[in-house]
Design an enzyme around this catalytic site. Structure first.
Site, short mmCIF file in Angstrom:
data_model
loop_
_atom_site.label_atom_id
_atom_site.label_comp_id
_atom_site.label_asym_id
_atom_site.label_seq_id
_atom_site.Cartn_x
_atom_site.Cartn_y
_atom_site.Cartn_z
N SER A 104 0.83 -1.21 0.00
CA SER A 104 0.00 0.00 0.00
C SER A 104 0.87 1.26 0.00
CB SER A 104 -0.89 0.00 1.25
OG SER A 104 -0.07 -0.01 2.40
N GLY A 134 -5.05 -0.60 5.79
CA GLY A 134 -5.36 -1.40 6.99
C GLY A 134 -6.71 -1.11 7.62
N CYS A 192 2.89 -6.64 9.97
CA CYS A 192 2.68 -5.54 9.01
C CYS A 192 4.06 -5.12 8.54
CB CYS A 192 1.97 -4.38 9.69
SG CYS A 192 1.90 -2.89 8.65
N THR A 193 4.21 -4.96 7.23
CA THR A 193 5.56 -4.71 6.69
C THR A 193 6.06 -3.29 6.99
OG1 THR A 193 4.56 -4.21 4.53
CG2 THR A 193 5.34 -6.46 4.89
N CYS A 231 2.50 -7.00 1.57
CA CYS A 231 1.56 -6.25 2.42
C CYS A 231 0.66 -7.28 3.07
CB CYS A 231 0.75 -5.29 1.54
SG CYS A 231 -0.57 -4.43 2.42
N THR A 237 -2.04 -6.78 4.82
CA THR A 237 -3.46 -6.45 4.66
C THR A 237 -3.97 -6.94 3.31
OG1 THR A 237 -2.98 -4.50 6.00
CG2 THR A 237 -5.12 -4.58 4.92
N1 DGL Z 1 2.35 -2.74 4.97
C1 DGL Z 1 0.95 -3.04 5.09
C2 DGL Z 1 0.77 -4.37 5.81
O1 DGL Z 1 1.72 -5.16 5.85
C3 DGL Z 1 0.26 -1.86 5.70
C4 DGL Z 1 -1.14 -1.79 5.33
C5 DGL Z 1 -1.76 -0.43 5.38
O2 DGL Z 1 -1.65 0.29 4.40
O3 DGL Z 1 -2.43 -0.13 6.39
O4 DGL Z 1 -0.28 -4.68 6.32
#
Ligand code: DGL
Length: 273
Positions: free
Chosen positions: A11, A43, A192-193, A73, A75
């Site tokens: 994202s 998210g 979450c990355t 990601c 999510t």
């Molecule tokens: N890096 C996304 C993940 O691993 C973040 C998601 C978001 O945009 O909230 O969930």
């Protein structure tokens, strides 16, 4: 057959923490990164919206010639991957594949815990999807798993506010809520990355005996093994060490974040989905 790059999607900036690990392990391969910063965060968005956005991104990668796309990601992996794999991939050439980050993490997280108590910090979307609970149970049926949604962490990180005084309150309160659910947690997964960026702040908020696991290395290792098991895919991937970065928002803004998330500043281009 034209070999193509490995597509890596998030994202926003978070997937860069995974890409960094992939590039270290597969330095000769070409990678194409896309951050949908214009529509981040994912998210807190509905299932339908995350699915629609992720599908558009996958379509974009395929048009760029990527045989393989990694949803870096959680999510998107939680809310869109299954439908894309089971339904949408049929519209494309049969060799194209899309993989996520939850399954490879769930496969090995049980190896880290000694007492079977695992905690997961993730976005509200990932937590609500229950994907980690379901996937980890397949590999570690005895595991005791608790999760905590951290709705403000991605916005804080995306807006570079995580160093500001006050950010620690939001970091510590989520960690405390997780530990209150199960004080026996010995392994804490960053689901979450984006979260590796605040690794140190989270580390300070948990007892020294708790292991804190970022998934980038796990996902990258799993990709290496996937390519060994799938030589047909491996030979479709181009290898000239190229890395190309795109964002759906402002390129200069994205570029200024790359040193923090990717470890070096890189040139960034803009695109629309
Ligand atoms: N890096 C996304 C993940 O691993 C973040 C998601 C978001 O945009 O909230 O969930």
């Amino acid at each position: 057959m034209h070999p193509g790059s490995i597509g890596v999607f998030d994202s926003g900036y978070g997937g860069l923490t995974v890409l960094k690990e992939m590039v270290q392990r597969l330095p000769d391969y070409d990678f194409l990164y896309l951050g949908d910063n214009a529509r981040a965060p994912y998210g807190t968005r509905s299932f339908e919206t995350v699915y629609q956005y992720t599908k558009e991104a996958v379509d974009w990668f395929f048009k760029q010639g990527c045989p393989l796309v990694i949803l870096a990601c959680n999510t998107a992996s939680a809310k869109a991957l299954r439908t894309i794999q089971q339904q949408d991939l049929q519209q494309y050439e049969p060799f194209r594949r899309v993989l996520g980050v939850i399954r490879p993490t769930a496969e090995v997280i049980g190896d880290y815990t000694k007492n079977g108590h695992i905690g997961i910090l993730a976005t509200p979307g990932t937590v609500q999807s229950q994907s980690y609970l379901l996937e980890i149970k397949k590999f570690s049926p005895e595991a005791h798993i608790v999760q905590q949604a951290c709705p403000l962490w991605v916005p804080l990180i995306e807006n570079n506010l995580h160093h500001q005084p006050g950010a620690n309150y939001f970091i510590e309160s989520c960690v405390q809520e997780l530990l209150q659910q199960d004080s026996a947690i010995d392994t804490l997964l960053l689901g979450c990355t984006h979260y590796p960026i605040i690794y140190d702040a989270i580390r300070k908020a948990i007892p020294p005996s708790v292991q804190l696991i970022a998934q980038g290395g796990i996902v990258a290792e799993s990709l290496v093994q996937y390519l060994q098991r799938h030589p047909d895919m491996d030979q479709r991937l181009s290898r000239s060490g190229k890395r190309i970065f795109y964002t759906t928002d402002n390129a200069a803004d994205f570029q200024s974040h790359t040193a923090l998330f990717y470890g070096e500043e890189v040139e960034v281009r803009e695109t629309k989905l």
